[in-house]
Design a protein around this motif. Structure first.
Motif, PDB file in Angstrom:
ATOM      1  N   ILE A   1      21.416 -46.943  -4.577  1.00 17.79           N
ATOM      2  CA  ILE A   1      21.487 -45.764  -3.931  1.00 17.79           C
ATOM      3  C   ILE A   1      21.255 -44.532  -5.265  1.00 17.79           C
ATOM      4  CG2 ILE A   1      22.874 -44.165  -2.654  1.00 17.79           C
ATOM      5  CD1 ILE A   1      24.589 -46.553  -1.905  1.00 17.79           C
ATOM      6  N   ALA A   2      20.038 -43.847  -5.224  1.00 21.10           N
ATOM      7  CA  ALA A   2      19.786 -42.649  -5.971  1.00 21.10           C
ATOM      8  C   ALA A   2      19.626 -41.340  -5.117  1.00 21.10           C
ATOM      9  CB  ALA A   2      18.550 -43.001  -6.793  1.00 21.10           C
TER      10      ALA A   2
ATOM     11  N   LEU B   1      26.514 -46.119  -8.116  1.00 21.80           N
ATOM     12  CA  LEU B   1      25.851 -46.373  -6.910  1.00 21.80           C
ATOM     13  C   LEU B   1      24.320 -46.809  -7.049  1.00 21.80           C
ATOM     14  CD1 LEU B   1      27.502 -43.393  -4.668  1.00 21.80           C
ATOM     15  CD2 LEU B   1      28.058 -45.876  -4.654  1.00 21.80           C
ATOM     16  N   ALA B   2      23.836 -46.105  -8.106  1.00 18.81           N
ATOM     17  CA  ALA B   2      22.530 -46.709  -8.180  1.00 18.81           C
ATOM     18  C   ALA B   2      22.387 -47.821  -9.001  1.00 18.81           C
ATOM     19  CB  ALA B   2      21.504 -45.708  -9.233  1.00 18.81           C
ATOM     20  N   PHE B   3      23.139 -48.171 -10.174  1.00 14.18           N
ATOM     21  CA  PHE B   3      23.017 -49.372 -10.772  1.00 14.18           C
ATOM     22  C   PHE B   3      23.452 -50.692  -9.851  1.00 14.18           C
ATOM     23  CE2 PHE B   3      23.393 -47.298 -15.056  1.00 14.18           C
ATOM     24  CZ  PHE B   3      22.013 -47.300 -15.112  1.00 14.18           C
TER      25      PHE B   3
ATOM     26  N   ARG C   1      31.783 -37.488 -11.161  1.00 15.71           N
ATOM     27  CA  ARG C   1      30.559 -37.479 -10.230  1.00 15.71           C
ATOM     28  C   ARG C   1      29.433 -37.996 -10.910  1.00 15.71           C
ATOM     29  NH1 ARG C   1      30.856 -35.821  -5.341  1.00 15.71           N
ATOM     30  NH2 ARG C   1      32.530 -34.574  -4.674  1.00 15.71           N
ATOM     31  N   ILE C   2      29.150 -37.762 -11.872  1.00 15.39           N
ATOM     32  CA  ILE C   2      27.993 -38.115 -12.711  1.00 15.39           C
ATOM     33  C   ILE C   2      28.172 -39.828 -12.780  1.00 15.39           C
ATOM     34  CG2 ILE C   2      26.522 -38.464 -14.900  1.00 15.39           C
ATOM     35  CD1 ILE C   2      27.276 -35.366 -15.457  1.00 15.39           C
ATOM     36  N   TYR C   3      29.345 -40.362 -13.103  1.00 14.90           N
ATOM     37  CA  TYR C   3      29.596 -41.638 -13.289  1.00 14.90           C
ATOM     38  C   TYR C   3      29.254 -42.466 -11.992  1.00 14.90           C
ATOM     39  CZ  TYR C   3      32.200 -46.067 -13.718  1.00 14.90           C
ATOM     40  OH  TYR C   3      32.581 -47.253 -13.917  1.00 14.90           O
TER      41      TYR C   3
ATOM     42  N   PHE D   1      16.177 -36.643 -10.297  1.00 17.50           N
ATOM     43  CA  PHE D   1      15.371 -35.427 -11.036  1.00 17.50           C
ATOM     44  C   PHE D   1      16.124 -34.816 -12.269  1.00 17.50           C
ATOM     45  CE2 PHE D   1      14.839 -35.319  -6.175  1.00 17.50           C
ATOM     46  CZ  PHE D   1      13.538 -35.588  -6.162  1.00 17.50           C
ATOM     47  N   ILE D   2      17.369 -35.309 -12.523  1.00 18.15           N
ATOM     48  CA  ILE D   2      18.021 -34.746 -13.815  1.00 18.15           C
ATOM     49  C   ILE D   2      18.691 -35.909 -14.541  1.00 18.15           C
ATOM     50  CG2 ILE D   2      19.820 -33.335 -14.717  1.00 18.15           C
ATOM     51  CD1 ILE D   2      19.770 -31.697 -12.235  1.00 18.15           C
ATOM     52  N   TYR D   3      19.474 -36.761 -14.298  1.00 20.18           N
ATOM     53  CA  TYR D   3      19.943 -37.463 -15.023  1.00 20.18           C
ATOM     54  C   TYR D   3      19.202 -38.507 -15.343  1.00 20.18           C
ATOM     55  CZ  TYR D   3      24.007 -35.815 -12.256  1.00 20.18           C
ATOM     56  OH  TYR D   3      24.935 -35.121 -11.490  1.00 20.18           O
ATOM     57  N   ALA D   4      18.319 -39.237 -14.504  1.00 18.13           N
ATOM     58  CA  ALA D   4      17.272 -40.406 -14.927  1.00 18.13           C
ATOM     59  C   ALA D   4      16.220 -39.895 -15.781  1.00 18.13           C
ATOM     60  CB  ALA D   4      16.843 -41.113 -13.701  1.00 18.13           C
TER      61      ALA D   4
END
Length: 382
Positions: A274-275, A268-270, A261-263, A281-284
């Motif tokens: 889509i963020a 989706l963001a890169f 899910r993290i991947y 709020f956590i990963y980035a």
């Protein structure tokens, strides 16, 4: 790329402008919708994110199936994913459609959540219960939907300390059911013209202090309820946001969010911009984690994570260090871990075993630890 496939709404939610003002639901033909999408895709030169704006995209199952089949066919020619709004009452009656929606490119969906209290949802005319919402969350998580978002109204119908406590309990329980998937937002009552709440707020235990919202940009309440003042409603929203944020952080810290899910969130963001909430709020917030997934996605198929390695690869793969040494505090590493990082990019796992004069089993422990901290990936080449 915004797409509208219908106007109007058959539902009559008390807070919704569309439901309060539209007379009929007007559906565009599936063929026309798909023809418009294809024409716009032909003119676009980048990967695309289709945003279906309809409140009622999931209203008509036959038409929905036609659109899904068309989207699936278009994705064989064009690189795109999509978002829509879904109604939980509809989705629990047609759970098989969730799989079809995902298979045709849906990566994010919004459903109306509004409140964790059944009586409040009935007052709104939601035509869905907290049990329906819970079931949709479970179905979406089981089917692997990357992101499901929902909004809760704070200070709405008959709001009180008890209803707020029940809603908070419900939200936290939903997060526990689907770690890494839910993107929860909150809002205050917006008394939109034509809605039941605008015309008869007293039916919902609401007093509108600023009916025209002249003091509000959706960041401050314009009403109070019989049990809560305007400042208390404002504070209640802050407390719920904090509770949600703390729960998300706890899930991540305890390793409850699957790496797949993290991947997917990073992909989706890169690739599509889509963020979701967990990423923002956590990963980035972790530059090492961002660098790790950026490389993993940029070199998709060429770099692997530790848990993906076959037994053969756990001997012959080359260790690759991801972040720059300037980002690391070397005091936080064991001598073996520092040796592994110093030799990254030059040695296979088997060569590292020989160089450090240890057993493969001994080396697996620091390799897994470095991988879990987003510091190393593995390749088949130097």
């Amino acid at each position: 790329m915004s797409v509208i496939t219908a106007r109007g709404c058959p539902y009559r939610c008390a807070f919704c402008f569309e439901g309060g003002n539209s007379k009929n639901l007007r559906l565009r033909r599936a063929e026309d919708v798909l023809a418009e999408i294809e024409e716009r895709l032909k003119r676009s030169t980048r990967p695309r994110y289709l945003f279906f704006c309809d409140d009622t995209f999931t209203t008509h199952p036959v038409r929905l199936k036609q659109i899904l089949a068309g989207l699936k066919a278009l994705r064989e020619k064009y690189d795109f994913v999509w978002f829509c709004e879904g109604h939980p009452g509809f989705l629990v009656k047609h759970p098989e459609l969730i799989r079809e929606m995902i298979d045709s490119g849906m990566v994010r969906m919004q459903i109306g959540m509004e409140s964790g209290v059944a009586d409040v949802l009935r007052a709104y005319g939601k035509q869905a219960s907290p049990a329906d919402i819970k079931k949709v969350v479970e179905l979406c998580y089981a089917e692997g939907l990357p992101q499901l978002t929902g909004n809760y109204i704070i200070g709405g119908a008959f709001e009180s300390p008890a209803s707020l406590a029940e809603t908070t309990k419900t939200v936290l329980a939903l997060l526990e059911l689907a770690p890494g998937m839910l993107d929860i937002s909150t809002t205050f009552i917006m008394p939109l013209p034509g809605t039941e709440i605008y015309q008869h707020p007293e039916k919902f235990g609401i007093t509108l202090e600023d009916r025209e919202c002249l003091t509000n940009l959706e960041d401050f309440p314009v009403n109070h309820t019989e049990a809560l003042s305007l400042p208390e409603i404002c504070m209640a929203r802050s407390r719920l946001i904090t509770a949600v944020s703390n729960k998300m952080k706890q899930q991540f810290k305890e390793g409850l969010i699957p790496k797949t899910r993290i991947y997917t969130d990073f992909k989706l963001a890169f690739n599509y911009g889509i963020a979701a909430g967990y990423l923002k709020f956590i990963y980035a917030k972790d530059p090492i984690m961002v660098a790790y997934y950026q490389k993993l996605i940029e070199y998709q198929g060429l770099l692997k994570e530790w848990h993906e390695l076959s037994e053969w690869e756990k001997n012959n793969a080359v260790i690759q260090m991801i972040p720059d040494f300037s980002l690391l505090d070397i005091n936080g590493f064991s001598p073996v871990e520092l040796d592994i990082l110093a030799g990254a990019g030059r040695f296979t796992i088997a060569e590292t075993v020989a160089r450090l004069n240890c057993t493969p089993a001994d080396l697996n422990i620091p390799l897994k630890s470095l991988s879990d901290r987003y510091l190393i990936l593995f390749s088949a080449f130097i």
